[in-house]
Design an enzyme around this catalytic site. Structure first.
Site, mmCIF file in Angstrom:
data_model
loop_
_atom_site.group_PDB
_atom_site.id
_atom_site.type_symbol
_atom_site.label_atom_id
_atom_site.label_comp_id
_atom_site.label_asym_id
_atom_site.label_seq_id
_atom_site.Cartn_x
_atom_site.Cartn_y
_atom_site.Cartn_z
ATOM 1 N N HIS A 98 0.875 -1.158 0.000
ATOM 2 C CA HIS A 98 0.000 0.000 0.000
ATOM 3 C C HIS A 98 0.918 1.215 0.000
ATOM 4 C CE1 HIS A 98 -3.611 -2.363 0.664
ATOM 5 N NE2 HIS A 98 -2.915 -3.070 1.546
ATOM 6 N N CYS A 130 -0.669 2.452 -4.072
ATOM 7 C CA CYS A 130 -1.381 3.715 -4.250
ATOM 8 C C CYS A 130 -0.421 4.866 -3.971
ATOM 9 C CB CYS A 130 -2.563 3.808 -3.287
ATOM 10 S SG CYS A 130 -3.897 2.656 -3.654
#
Length: 155
Positions: free
Chosen positions: A41, A82
């Protein structure tokens, strides 16, 4: 492609930095390139360890910029993470549509002989699944679109 592959799973931020430092300090003189794939992430300009602590992408590249045995060799980072929380709007694609390219011209200095030194940040390729400020997407069964396409192109 004859790469020596080593995998590290589920690392906290400090462990990620330690592993990258370990790789950057190795002798790569017999290698032609270094490739690092990070699937995690992330937030703007960073990836997250399993502890949720961000590690700046620039910290990974900085350590490899200082590696003398990788001078003038490709240092490639593929990052599936992300880069913030905004959702990007999609773009329609037409299958089979031909792409045309224009014959390029070169600047005069592109033909000059190589200098005796190479900038320490030279020879990096950083591929990130999305651009700054946006989410990247991963199919729940098939995984990341970015990694799927990357693997297809490498094959």
């Amino acid at each position: 492609m004859f790469f020596k592959v080593e995998v590290r799973d589920d690392l906290q931020a400090s462990d990620m930095l330690n592993v990258i430092k370990e790789f950057a300090e190795r002798d790569h003189s017999q290698m032609d390139a270094f490739v690092c794939c990070i699937l995690s992430h992330g937030k703007k300009g960073s990836v997250l360890g399993t502890d949720g602590i961000p590690v700046p992408i620039s910290e990974f590249t900085r350590l490899f910029a200082e590696c003398r045995t990788l001078v003038k060799k490709p240092k490639i980072f593929f990052i599936q993470a992300c880069q913030d929380k905004e959702a990007q709007k999609g773009v329609l694609m037409a299958d089979g549509q031909e792409k045309t390219t224009e014959q390029g011209t070169f600047e005069e200095d592109s033909h000059t002989a190589a200098l005796h030194s190479v900038h320490k940040d030279a020879d990096f390729l950083i591929g990130i699944a999305t651009v700054e400020s946006y989410k990247s997407f991963r199919h729940v069964k098939d995984g990341s679109f970015f990694i799927q396409e990357l693997c297809k192109q490498l094959e």
